[in-house]
Design a protein around this motif. Structure first.
Motif, PDB file in Angstrom:
ATOM      1  N   ARG A  40     -10.272  10.064   5.516  1.00  0.00           N
ATOM      2  CA  ARG A  40     -10.969  10.626   4.804  1.00  0.00           C
ATOM      3  C   ARG A  40     -12.110  11.894   4.925  1.00  0.00           C
ATOM      4  N   PRO A  41     -13.115  12.956   4.133  1.00  0.00           N
ATOM      5  CA  PRO A  41     -12.602  12.627   3.897  1.00  0.00           C
ATOM      6  C   PRO A  41     -11.415  12.978   2.627  1.00  0.00           C
ATOM      7  N   LEU A  42     -10.633  12.933   1.339  1.00  0.00           N
ATOM      8  CA  LEU A  42      -9.565  13.423   0.617  1.00  0.00           C
ATOM      9  C   LEU A  42     -10.255  14.609  -0.502  1.00  0.00           C
ATOM     10  N   ARG A  43      -9.272  14.917  -1.057  1.00  0.00           N
ATOM     11  CA  ARG A  43      -9.750  15.260  -1.956  1.00  0.00           C
ATOM     12  C   ARG A  43      -8.469  16.308  -3.072  1.00  0.00           C
ATOM     13  N   TYR A  44      -8.912  15.922  -4.334  1.00  0.00           N
ATOM     14  CA  TYR A  44      -7.423  15.592  -4.922  1.00  0.00           C
ATOM     15  C   TYR A  44      -8.438  16.794  -6.234  1.00  0.00           C
ATOM     16  N   ASP A  45      -7.279  17.466  -6.610  1.00  0.00           N
ATOM     17  CA  ASP A  45      -8.110  18.009  -8.275  1.00  0.00           C
ATOM     18  C   ASP A  45      -7.341  17.040  -9.575  1.00  0.00           C
ATOM     19  N   SER A  46      -7.734  18.098 -10.400  1.00  0.00           N
ATOM     20  CA  SER A  46      -7.927  17.070 -12.061  1.00  0.00           C
ATOM     21  C   SER A  46      -6.667  16.627 -12.118  1.00  0.00           C
TER      22      SER A  46
ATOM     23  N   THR B  71     -12.594  24.080   0.742  1.00  0.00           N
ATOM     24  CA  THR B  71     -12.008  24.641  -0.810  1.00  0.00           C
ATOM     25  C   THR B  71     -10.870  24.878  -1.222  1.00  0.00           C
ATOM     26  N   GLY B  72     -10.023  24.793  -2.475  1.00  0.00           N
ATOM     27  CA  GLY B  72      -9.039  25.802  -2.203  1.00  0.00           C
ATOM     28  C   GLY B  72      -8.351  24.202  -2.856  1.00  0.00           C
ATOM     29  N   CYS B  73      -6.808  25.074  -3.541  1.00  0.00           N
ATOM     30  CA  CYS B  73      -5.991  23.845  -3.907  1.00  0.00           C
ATOM     31  C   CYS B  73      -4.466  24.190  -4.386  1.00  0.00           C
ATOM     32  N   ALA B  74      -3.307  24.179  -3.218  1.00  0.00           N
ATOM     33  CA  ALA B  74      -2.524  25.040  -2.979  1.00  0.00           C
ATOM     34  C   ALA B  74      -2.166  26.686  -4.017  1.00  0.00           C
ATOM     35  N   ASP B  75      -2.994  27.172  -3.097  1.00  0.00           N
ATOM     36  CA  ASP B  75      -3.608  28.300  -4.039  1.00  0.00           C
ATOM     37  C   ASP B  75      -2.315  29.444  -3.958  1.00  0.00           C
ATOM     38  N   GLN B  76      -2.002  29.986  -4.435  1.00  0.00           N
ATOM     39  CA  GLN B  76      -1.456  31.464  -4.356  1.00  0.00           C
ATOM     40  C   GLN B  76      -1.636  32.512  -3.461  1.00  0.00           C
TER      41      GLN B  76
ATOM     42  N   ALA C 205      -4.475  14.944  -9.812  1.00  0.00           N
ATOM     43  CA  ALA C 205      -4.211  14.434  -8.796  1.00  0.00           C
ATOM     44  C   ALA C 205      -3.232  14.723  -7.664  1.00  0.00           C
ATOM     45  N   LEU C 206      -3.535  16.104  -7.726  1.00  0.00           N
ATOM     46  CA  LEU C 206      -3.279  16.871  -6.048  1.00  0.00           C
ATOM     47  C   LEU C 206      -3.685  16.969  -5.195  1.00  0.00           C
ATOM     48  N   LEU C 207      -2.954  16.590  -4.080  1.00  0.00           N
ATOM     49  CA  LEU C 207      -3.705  15.967  -3.002  1.00  0.00           C
ATOM     50  C   LEU C 207      -4.219  18.085  -2.546  1.00  0.00           C
ATOM     51  N   CYS C 208      -5.344  17.854  -2.271  1.00  0.00           N
ATOM     52  CA  CYS C 208      -6.010  19.261  -1.654  1.00  0.00           C
ATOM     53  C   CYS C 208      -6.705  19.301   0.070  1.00  0.00           C
ATOM     54  N   ALA C 209      -6.511  18.949  -0.008  1.00  0.00           N
ATOM     55  CA  ALA C 209      -7.954  18.610   1.551  1.00  0.00           C
ATOM     56  C   ALA C 209      -7.791  16.845   2.094  1.00  0.00           C
ATOM     57  N   ILE C 210      -7.231  17.095   3.355  1.00  0.00           N
ATOM     58  CA  ILE C 210      -7.399  15.876   4.496  1.00  0.00           C
ATOM     59  C   ILE C 210      -8.232  15.828   5.298  1.00  0.00           C
ATOM     60  N   ALA C 211      -9.167  15.034   5.481  1.00  0.00           N
ATOM     61  CA  ALA C 211     -10.333  15.101   6.387  1.00  0.00           C
ATOM     62  C   ALA C 211     -11.308  16.095   5.559  1.00  0.00           C
ATOM     63  N   GLY C 212     -11.292  16.374   5.260  1.00  0.00           N
ATOM     64  CA  GLY C 212     -11.811  17.525   4.563  1.00  0.00           C
ATOM     65  C   GLY C 212     -11.825  18.888   4.841  1.00  0.00           C
ATOM     66  N   TYR C 213     -10.246  19.183   4.938  1.00  0.00           N
ATOM     67  CA  TYR C 213      -9.358  20.642   5.632  1.00  0.00           C
ATOM     68  C   TYR C 213      -8.402  20.784   4.728  1.00  0.00           C
ATOM     69  N   PRO C 214      -8.378  21.796   3.805  1.00  0.00           N
ATOM     70  CA  PRO C 214      -9.512  23.682   3.483  1.00  0.00           C
ATOM     71  C   PRO C 214     -10.974  22.580   3.180  1.00  0.00           C
TER      72      PRO C 214
ATOM     73  N   ALA D 199       0.462  -1.594   0.129  1.00  0.00           N
ATOM     74  CA  ALA D 199       0.435  -0.240   0.836  1.00  0.00           C
ATOM     75  C   ALA D 199       0.969   1.597  -0.019  1.00  0.00           C
ATOM     76  N   THR D 200       0.425   2.065  -1.087  1.00  0.00           N
ATOM     77  CA  THR D 200       1.273   3.343  -0.890  1.00  0.00           C
ATOM     78  C   THR D 200       0.765   4.832   0.505  1.00  0.00           C
ATOM     79  N   THR D 201       1.341   5.729   0.467  1.00  0.00           N
ATOM     80  CA  THR D 201       0.829   6.733   1.769  1.00  0.00           C
ATOM     81  C   THR D 201      -0.246   6.853   1.285  1.00  0.00           C
ATOM     82  N   ALA D 202      -0.513   7.287   0.205  1.00  0.00           N
ATOM     83  CA  ALA D 202      -1.994   7.890  -0.687  1.00  0.00           C
ATOM     84  C   ALA D 202      -2.998   6.536  -0.074  1.00  0.00           C
ATOM     85  N   GLU D 203      -2.692   5.938  -0.249  1.00  0.00           N
ATOM     86  CA  GLU D 203      -3.705   4.442  -0.052  1.00  0.00           C
ATOM     87  C   GLU D 203      -3.790   4.763   1.951  1.00  0.00           C
TER      88      GLU D 203
END
Length: 237
Positions: free
Chosen positions: A151-157, A170-175, A159-168, A140-144
Motif C-alpha cells: 500500500r497504497p495502491l491506486r486504481y482508476d475508475s 500520477t498517471g495511469c497506463a499513459d501512452q 479498476a486499472l492498476l495505476c500505482a503500487i506502493a504509491g508509485y508512480p 485471496a486474489t493476487t490483488a488482495e
C-alpha cells in the motif's frame, strides 16, 4: 463466348484472393518502433522457478496457490510481447522464510520491480526493487495479497492498476512518445495492465498462426478454385 470464358477464368484468382482475405483478414499493422505505454505489468514464475511468464489474467481475478511466485514490473512497453520482465530472481523459500505458515492461509512471494529512471514519469524516481511475502486466506486474489504488502495502491475508475506502493504518483497506463514524453492520450483499457491483463488465445501462445478452422476454409476455397479452372478448360476443349 471464348472471350467471356477467358475473362471468367482470369477473374477466378481475384475471387479466390478476395475470399482468402475474408478468411484470414488483413495483415496486422506493424508495431511502431517508438513509443508505447507506461504501466505495471503482471507476471508469474514457472514451477521450476526459472522463467517469468506474462500473466493471462489480471491480478484481480488470479487466485495463486500457496507457494506461488509472482512479479510486477513498471516500464514503457508496446504490448505484452515486448513487455519488460521483473529483474532478479524471486525464490519462495528465501522470500517467505521469515513468514510462518498458518492454517487456512497461503503465502505468495511477490517481486516488485519499480523500473528504471528512463521509464519513470517526469518528476518521479523509482524506488529500489523489493521482494515481499504476502499471506492471506486460501481464496485471496493476487490483488488482495498485493494490498496487504504494497500500500497504497491506486486504481482508476475502470479498476486499472495505476500505482503500487504509491508509485508512480500520477498517471495511469499513459501512452508515451518515442522520447518518453506523454503523448497526451487518455489511458483507457487498451494498454495491458496488472489489473486488466489482455487474454491470450491458444494461437497467440503458439506463435499467432491461423487457426485450424481458417486452414480448413482455406483448403476448401482452393479446392473450389481448382475445380472451376478444370471445368472451364473442359468446356473450351
Amino acid at each position: 463466348m471464348t472471350a467471356t470464358r477467358r475473362a471468367g477464368s482470369a477473374a477466378l484468382p481475384a475471387t479466390v484472393a478476395g475470399v482468402l482475405l475474408c478468411l484470414l483478414g488483413p495483415a496486422a499493422p506493424a508495431a511502431h518502433a517508438d513509443g508505447g505505454y507506461r504501466y505495471w505489468s503482471f507476471w508469474e514464475r514457472d514451477a521450476a522457478g526459472r522463467t517469468w511468464t506474462y500473466a493471462t489474467q489480471g491480478a484481480a481475478t488470479t487466485t495463486p496457490a500457496d507457494g506461488a511466485v509472482q512479479g510486477f514490473r513498471f516500464a514503457v512497453s508496446q504490448n505484452s510481447q515486448d513487455a519488460a520482465k521483473p529483474r532478479g530472481n524471486a525464490d519462495f523459500e528465501t522470500v517467505c522464510a521469515k513468514t510462518p505458515a498458518k492454517d487456512k492461509a497461503k503465502r505468495v512471494a511477490l517481486l516488485l520491480d519499480f523500473g528504471t529512471p528512463q521509464d519513470a514519469p517526469e518528476g518521479d524516481t523509482p524506488p529500489p526493487a523489493r521482494s515481499v511475502c504476502a499471506q492471506a486466506g486460501a481464496d485471496a486474489t493476487t490483488a488482495e495479497l498485493l494490498a496487504r504488502v504494497a500500500r497504497p495502491l491506486r486504481y482508476d475508475s475502470s479498476a486499472l492498476l495505476c500505482a503500487i506502493a504509491g508509485y508512480p504518483r500520477t498517471g495511469c497506463a499513459d501512452q508515451v512518445s518515442g522520447s518518453g514524453d506523454s503523448a497526451g492520450v487518455s489511458p483507457g483499457a487498451t494498454a495491458p495492465t496488472a489489473a486488466a491483463t489482455p487474454s491470450v488465445s491458444a494461437s497467440d501462445q503458439e506463435g499467432g498462426g491461423p487457426s485450424a478452422g481458417v486452414l480448413v476454409g482455406l483448403a476448401a476455397v482452393l479446392a473450389l478454385g481448382a475445380a472451376a479452372v478444370w471445368q472451364s478448360r473442359r468446356r473450351r476443349g
